[in-house]
Design a protein around this motif. Structure first.
Motif, PDB file in Angstrom:
ATOM      1  N   UNK A 108      -2.749 -15.605 -16.563  1.00  0.00           N
ATOM      2  CA  UNK A 108      -1.946 -14.647 -17.013  1.00  0.00           C
ATOM      3  C   UNK A 108      -1.633 -14.852 -18.757  1.00  0.00           C
ATOM      4  N   UNK A 109      -1.416 -15.955 -19.086  1.00  0.00           N
ATOM      5  CA  UNK A 109      -1.209 -16.145 -20.648  1.00  0.00           C
ATOM      6  C   UNK A 109      -2.585 -16.056 -21.580  1.00  0.00           C
ATOM      7  N   UNK A 110      -3.790 -16.417 -20.922  1.00  0.00           N
ATOM      8  CA  UNK A 110      -4.949 -16.523 -21.656  1.00  0.00           C
ATOM      9  C   UNK A 110      -5.173 -15.092 -21.478  1.00  0.00           C
ATOM     10  N   UNK A 111      -5.053 -14.288 -20.628  1.00  0.00           N
ATOM     11  CA  UNK A 111      -5.384 -12.743 -20.543  1.00  0.00           C
ATOM     12  C   UNK A 111      -4.642 -12.188 -21.818  1.00  0.00           C
ATOM     13  N   UNK A 123       1.823  -8.598 -16.943  1.00  0.00           N
ATOM     14  CA  UNK A 123       2.758  -8.795 -15.629  1.00  0.00           C
ATOM     15  C   UNK A 123       2.699  -7.404 -14.861  1.00  0.00           C
ATOM     16  N   UNK A 124       2.255  -6.127 -15.703  1.00  0.00           N
ATOM     17  CA  UNK A 124       2.526  -4.989 -14.896  1.00  0.00           C
ATOM     18  C   UNK A 124       1.220  -4.887 -14.110  1.00  0.00           C
ATOM     19  N   UNK A 125       0.222  -5.715 -14.231  1.00  0.00           N
ATOM     20  CA  UNK A 125      -1.082  -5.606 -13.336  1.00  0.00           C
ATOM     21  C   UNK A 125      -0.660  -6.443 -12.238  1.00  0.00           C
ATOM     22  N   UNK A 126       0.281  -7.430 -12.142  1.00  0.00           N
ATOM     23  CA  UNK A 126       0.703  -8.092 -10.833  1.00  0.00           C
ATOM     24  C   UNK A 126       1.650  -6.874 -10.222  1.00  0.00           C
ATOM     25  N   UNK A 127       2.298  -6.172 -10.973  1.00  0.00           N
ATOM     26  CA  UNK A 127       3.158  -5.043 -10.251  1.00  0.00           C
ATOM     27  C   UNK A 127       1.873  -3.842  -9.772  1.00  0.00           C
ATOM     28  N   UNK A 361       3.830 -19.053 -15.029  1.00  0.00           N
ATOM     29  CA  UNK A 361       3.054 -19.216 -16.194  1.00  0.00           C
ATOM     30  C   UNK A 361       3.916 -19.026 -17.373  1.00  0.00           C
ATOM     31  N   UNK A 362       4.578 -18.029 -17.806  1.00  0.00           N
ATOM     32  CA  UNK A 362       5.275 -17.777 -18.995  1.00  0.00           C
ATOM     33  C   UNK A 362       6.257 -18.717 -19.402  1.00  0.00           C
ATOM     34  N   UNK A 363       7.150 -19.256 -18.523  1.00  0.00           N
ATOM     35  CA  UNK A 363       8.203 -20.298 -19.007  1.00  0.00           C
ATOM     36  C   UNK A 363       7.355 -21.717 -18.973  1.00  0.00           C
ATOM     37  N   UNK A 364       6.223 -22.035 -18.035  1.00  0.00           N
ATOM     38  CA  UNK A 364       5.972 -23.523 -18.234  1.00  0.00           C
ATOM     39  C   UNK A 364       4.895 -23.478 -19.487  1.00  0.00           C
ATOM     40  N   UNK A 365       4.466 -22.471 -19.899  1.00  0.00           N
ATOM     41  CA  UNK A 365       3.754 -22.655 -21.164  1.00  0.00           C
ATOM     42  C   UNK A 365       4.575 -22.748 -22.286  1.00  0.00           C
TER      43      UNK A 365
END
Length: 570
Positions: A108-111, A123-127, A361-365
């Motif tokens: 996610x972060x790389x994209x 994250x909207x692509x997850x939605x 992904x957001x928080x761990x990065x």
């Protein structure tokens, strides 16, 4: 409506009955016990299939012997080995939907960086994926009931393969968003189709075992997919994820087309009626062709039984009316008071679960500076917890069912099943949920404040395991009771459950990053945990008033059925 699975044997019975009555009409009037010629048993059908034109109906001993043989056709003609193989392929297909959802998390972060978009937009692509994950089964399930399982599987995988190729080649956010919707559409129907295949080939007495086999695919994905995604994204780039899924799907589709037989009961009955010529697997085609060639060499003519089977195939085809599937049928179930409350709370728990996973992904990065591979490895505790929950929750539900039944002297019939009309199924199921709900809510609370204080990595990883084993157990129990509350249409109830929880889960993943940035990590997940805990009294409402609502529904449905029958007679 006539049961499709009886079509073949009904046709054969009719032919045997007519021939027997023509040849033995006089004897039947004077010598037959009443009902023998009107209701020929399966042994008589078997003899007719073997070429015996008449049965010694005048012999009382023969009639008594025939009457001792259990009546009714077999539920399925597939052998145990064939059932195991069919179930294996169904489980493999069911693996793709959660695989595609979870393999995507580490990238996610790389994209976001490569496409120059915010984490919220990515994250909207997850939605979008979860929205179509909820909608697709309501369409694919009904379509499979009309045309059979194989065509719908093939349609789904063709869509899925095309979407993955597009995702691997795209370079802009709009294409990513749309193609993720198509990817979800193609893969998400496989879970519902897998349960349908098990219902086609397995009786209620053995169905639990095969359902367990089919569930192995979806349960293995949360543990394996993020690791695979992390490895591929880290060393080969995020596009490799979609090429990997494409190759896997093509391999599966080849195996499927070669060896998976049609099992839909409205197409092949119990498996004895041949499907349409275009709906035959390669192995089935070769087997049929070999038998036809042997028959030609031996100059065998077509038997009356073959004619009857072809007529049964035609009757099944005439009964199947193609129409556009209506996903709105599930709204009738959602409108029921007890089922509606249950689906609402189950959706909240499901949303809390996915709010945590979408934030990783957001928080761990940000917190630990993890790369894609390290983020993928962080999902392993989640997967282990989910897998253990599936193993432990089922026996726990069965134990509590037996305990409640024993306390009220309720007899349990494992062979024929139990009538739940006078059994407190709501209490038997929901009692199992309470500990897991509050443990899971506490773990979500702890995760938020652990990330707020930037605690040691071991702390959130342990909490991931606790959240996985507790919340997964909770919404698995609620999914089970959903079917218990609506036993007349369990597949429709499952579709309603899937629709509500996926739509609400999609909303949660869409706003979770904004909530973290606006409220702070600790207070954001304090709010999520509070929602899970504070809305739990909805379950107490179901325990208190659910049995009365369930009885009202049963009486209403019986009355509706009687009115339809009266209108049909009139």
């Amino acid at each position: 409506m006539e049961d499709p699975r009886a079509a073949t044997d009904a046709s054969i019975k009719e032919a045997v009955e007519q021939k027997t009555q023509r040849e033995t009409r006089h004897d039947a009037k004077h010598n037959e016990p009443e009902g023998v010629t009107d209701k020929p048993n399966d042994e008589g059908i078997k003899l007719a299939k073997d070429g015996v034109d008449t049965i010694n109906q005048g012999s009382k001993d023969d009639v008594e012997a025939l009457q001792k043989i259990p009546s009714g056709p077999p539920h399925s003609i597939f052998s145990n080995h064939q059932k195991s193989y069919i179930t294996f392929l169904a489980a493999w297909a069911s693996f793709f939907s959660p695989l595609s959802a979870n393999i995507y998390f580490p990238a996610l972060t790389t994209l976001a960086r490569d496409l120059h978009k915010s984490n919220t937009l990515i994250n909207l692509t997850l939605t979008s994926y979860m929205i179509f994950q909820g909608l697709a089964p309501t369409i694919f399930g009904e379509l499979a009931d009309m045309v059979g399982r194989r065509p719908v599987y093939v349609l789904g995988f063709v869509i899925y393969i095309g979407a993955n190729i597009g995702l691997a080649l795209q370079s802009n956010y709009a294409a990513l968003f749309v193609l993720r919707c198509l990817q979800s559409t193609g893969s998400s129907g496989t879970v519902a189709l897998g349960n349908g295949v098990v219902a086609d080939i397995a009786t209620s007495g053995e169905r639990g075992k095969y359902i367990g086999y089919v569930s192995l695919g979806p349960m293995a994905a949360p543990a394996l997919a993020p690791v695979l995604g992390g490895v591929l994204s880290q060393f080969l780039g995020w596009r490799a994820i979609f090429w990997f899924l494409t190759i896997m799907a093509v391999v599966y589709l080849i195996v499927f087309l070669v060896s998976f037989p049609e099992t839909g009961r409205n197409v092949v009955g119990n498996g004895s009626v041949p499907p349409q010529a275009w709906n035959v697997s390669l192995l089935s085609y070769l087997k049929t062709r070999k038998l036809d060639q042997q028959a030609e060499k031996e100059e065998l003519s077509r038997t009356p039984i073959c004619d009857e089977r072809m007529r049964a195939q035609k009757e099944l085809a005439e009964r199947r009316r193609l129409r556009w599937p209506n996903p709105l049928k599930v709204l009738h179930i959602i409108a029921e008071k007890d089922v509606g409350l249950l689906l609402l709370y189950n959706s909240l728990v499901y949303t809390a679960f996915y709010a945590v996973t979408a934030s990783i992904p957001y928080l761990f990065q940000q917190t630990y500076g993890f790369n894609d591979l390290q983020i993928g490895l962080s999902f392993i505790p989640f997967g282990i917890g989910c897998a253990l929950s599936s193993v432990l929750t089922g026996p726990l539900m069965d134990y509590n069912y037996r305990r409640i039944a024993g306390s009220i002297n309720f007899p349990i019939d494992l062979k024929r099943g139990d009538s739940l009309q006078n059994f407190p199924i709501e209490r038997a199921r929901i009692q199992v949920i309470w500990p897991t709900l509050y443990i899971g809510a506490a773990a979500i609370l702890g995760y938020g404040w652990a990330m707020e204080s930037q605690a040691h990595l071991a702390v959130p990883l342990v909490l991931f395991f606790v959240i996985g084993i507790s919340l997964t157990g909770a919404f698995n129990v609620m999914s089970t009771i959903c079917v218990d509350l609506y036993p007349m249409q369990p597949s429709t109830a499952t579709a309603a459950n899937n629709l509500t929880r996926c739509l609400m889960g999609a909303a949660g993943t869409a706003v979770i990053i904004e909530m973290i940035d606006g409220m702070g990590r600790g207070w954001c997940f304090t709010f999520v945990a509070a929602v899970v805990a504070c809305t739990s009294p909805l379950l107490a409402v179901i325990v208190r008033w659910g049995p009365a609502w369930r009885e009202e529904r049963r009486v209403r449905l019986v009355q509706e059925k009687e009115r339809k029958e009266h209108r049909g007679i009139g």
